[in-house]
Design an enzyme around this catalytic site. Structure first.
Site, mmCIF file in Angstrom:
data_model
loop_
_atom_site.group_PDB
_atom_site.id
_atom_site.type_symbol
_atom_site.label_atom_id
_atom_site.label_comp_id
_atom_site.label_asym_id
_atom_site.label_seq_id
_atom_site.Cartn_x
_atom_site.Cartn_y
_atom_site.Cartn_z
ATOM 1 N N LYS A 169 -37.402 -2.409 -1.484
ATOM 2 C CA LYS A 169 -37.412 -1.361 -2.502
ATOM 3 C C LYS A 169 -38.842 -0.864 -2.667
ATOM 4 O O LYS A 169 -39.777 -1.682 -2.752
ATOM 5 C CB LYS A 169 -36.886 -1.915 -3.837
ATOM 6 C CG LYS A 169 -35.431 -2.354 -3.771
ATOM 7 C CD LYS A 169 -34.497 -1.164 -3.690
ATOM 8 C CE LYS A 169 -33.045 -1.604 -3.648
ATOM 9 N NZ LYS A 169 -32.115 -0.466 -3.647
ATOM 10 N N ASP A 244 -27.983 7.614 0.286
ATOM 11 C CA ASP A 244 -27.145 6.705 -0.508
ATOM 12 C C ASP A 244 -26.619 7.520 -1.701
ATOM 13 O O ASP A 244 -25.549 8.144 -1.617
ATOM 14 C CB ASP A 244 -27.994 5.487 -0.924
ATOM 15 C CG ASP A 244 -27.300 4.520 -1.877
ATOM 16 O OD1 ASP A 244 -26.185 4.806 -2.327
ATOM 17 O OD2 ASP A 244 -27.870 3.440 -2.191
HETATM 18 O O1 OSB Z 1 -29.688 1.492 -3.764
HETATM 19 O O2 OSB Z 1 -28.670 0.106 -2.551
HETATM 20 C C1 OSB Z 1 -29.134 0.417 -3.654
HETATM 21 C C2 OSB Z 1 -28.680 -2.524 -6.040
HETATM 22 C C3 OSB Z 1 -28.437 -1.872 -7.225
HETATM 23 C C4 OSB Z 1 -28.464 -0.498 -7.240
HETATM 24 C C5 OSB Z 1 -28.727 0.221 -6.074
HETATM 25 C C6 OSB Z 1 -28.946 -0.423 -4.880
HETATM 26 C C7 OSB Z 1 -28.960 -1.828 -4.877
HETATM 27 C C8 OSB Z 1 -29.279 -2.609 -3.700
HETATM 28 C C9 OSB Z 1 -28.723 -3.990 -3.653
HETATM 29 O O3 OSB Z 1 -30.023 -2.248 -2.815
HETATM 30 C C10 OSB Z 1 -27.962 -4.293 -2.440
HETATM 31 C C11 OSB Z 1 -27.310 -5.635 -2.584
HETATM 32 O O4 OSB Z 1 -27.996 -6.621 -2.314
HETATM 33 O O5 OSB Z 1 -26.135 -5.720 -2.989
HETATM 34 MG MG MG Z 2 -29.802 2.446 -1.892
#
Ligand code: OSB
Ligand code: MG
Length: 375
Positions: A169, A244
């Site tokens: 992230k 996404d």
């Molecule tokens: O953007 O993929 C994302 C978690 C919470 C909100 C958004 C995201 C995520 C993750 C976690 O990246 C992915 C996971 O480990 O389930």
């Molecule tokens: Mg994402």
């Protein structure tokens, strides 16, 4: 038992709100999660149960939907309408909910629980009903925002476990220095970043500089609704953009790929409203030559099992986010372990449908609220 050709009657529904403590708080560009709080839906019919969890958060941080909104939509509108009714296939339920705007995460939980129930009535794995082709799916880890030393430690742990991709992230001020440090220690790992919409066109120099770190893709750098500016950035950088948050429908996916706003698509079944939309996005991406992968929302074992079945479809060629449940929770609400081995997660097959069962005793202790609906 009535023949499923006459349709499957939903005799009762149970809607819970579950709260599972996370072992490590999960930090992304705009939120910190310490507990995974989620609605869990159980549909009952023909002596069987179908399960699904919804992926909206208590507050509208990832997208607009919220748990209070979902509870209102499901308990006032949808569940009273479907309990007592017979449905010939999951598509009938998708169609019944289609006139209502938005609420894709809420619609998904209903559609998915019915898919599970439906497959159990047919006595087939969910994977077979969806058209999956893999026995196990490749998975990677998503590492939340932490200090650079802490991030390096977490990457080392994931590498030792054999995960096939590391996603970091990022946000302004936590990007290029982080990538330099990571590439110094891990020059060759398959690496991606996820900005969760943190950047804008003014950050183009930062996004351009990311080209130096041979990332597999940069996930959702710009705003949720901004296909246009993603196309501008994609023209300016070599690294593929993965969308996404921007992709909620098959039409969004077609428009994004046709406009070259990205080259990779993250499919989250909750974000797009269920398996019908997920399969359409999967197929459209394939037609454009764009690989897809299965995203995650820190799901419990129920959502994790659904994700793995979905990721067994042919165009899920990049590692997904469904890593081992034990990375998130001390104890999960399912009986079967969902653990990756060498970066591969086996499609669960304890019985038909999603292939996992609920640990009811533990679930009871982590349930904050329960509503029951019967015909
Ligand atoms: O953007 O993929 C994302 C978690 C919470 C909100 C958004 C995201 C995520 C993750 C976690 O990246 C992915 C996971 O480990 O389930
Ligand atoms: Mg994402």
């Amino acid at each position: 038992m009535a023949s499923v050709f006459e349709g499957l009657r939903i005799e009762a529904a149970e809607l819970r709100v579950v709260s599972l403590p996370l072992i490590t708080p999960f930090v992304v560009s705009n939120q910190t999660m310490t507990d995974k709080v989620f609605p869990l839906l159980i549909l009952r019919g023909e002596g069987l149960e179908g399960y699904a969890e919804a992926v909206m958060d208590p507050f509208p941080d990832y997208l607009e939907e919220t748990i209070p909104g979902a509870l209102a939509f499901l308990s006032k509108l949808i569940l009273p309408q479907i309990v007592g009714q017979r449905f010939a296939s999951p598509a009938d339920l998708t169609q019944l909910m289609a006139p209502w705007r938005g609420h894709r995460m809420s619609k998904a939980v209903v559609e998915l629980a019915f898919w599970d129930l439906w497959c159990k009535a047919l006595n087939i794995p969910l994977k077979s009903a969806l058209g999956g082709v893999r026995e196990a799916v490749p998975v990677g880890v998503s590492i939340g925002i932490a200090s650079i030393p802490e991030t390096l430690d977490r990457i080392a742990v994931a590498q030792d476990a054999g995960y096939k991709r590391t996603k970091l992230k990022v946000k302004q001020g936590h990007d290029l220095k982080l990538l330099e440090a990571v590439r110094r220690d891990f020059p060759d790992i398959k690496l991606t970043v996820d900005a969760n919409t943190a950047y804008g066109l003014v950050d183009l120099p930062i996004l351009r500089a990311m080209d130096d770190f041979h990332l597999d893709y940069i996930e959702q750098p710009l705003a949720v609704d901004d296909i246009h500016d993603h196309a501008i950035v994609q023209r300016e950088i070599k690294t593929a953009i993965c969308l996404d948050e921007s992709i909620r429908t098959a039409a969004d996916c077609r428009k994004a790929l046709a406009n070259e706003a990205g080259r990779v698509i993250n499919i989250k079944v909750g974000r797009v409203g269920g398996y019908a939309a997920s399969r359409a996005i999967h197929d459209i991406s394939e037609a454009f030559g764009a690989p897809v992968w299965c995203g995650g929302m820190l799901e419990s074992g129920i959502g994790r099992a659904h994700n793995i079945h979905l990721a067994s479809l042919p165009n899920f060629t990049k590692p997904g986010d469904t890593s081992s449940s034990s990375r998130y929770f001390k104890r999960d609400i399912i009986n079967e372990p969902l653990e990756a081995s060498d970066g591969m997660m086996a499609v669960p097959q304890h019985g038909a449908g999603i292939g996992v069962s609920i640990d009811w005793d533990y679930l009871e202790t982590v349930t904050d609220l329960t509503e029951r609906f019967s015909a």
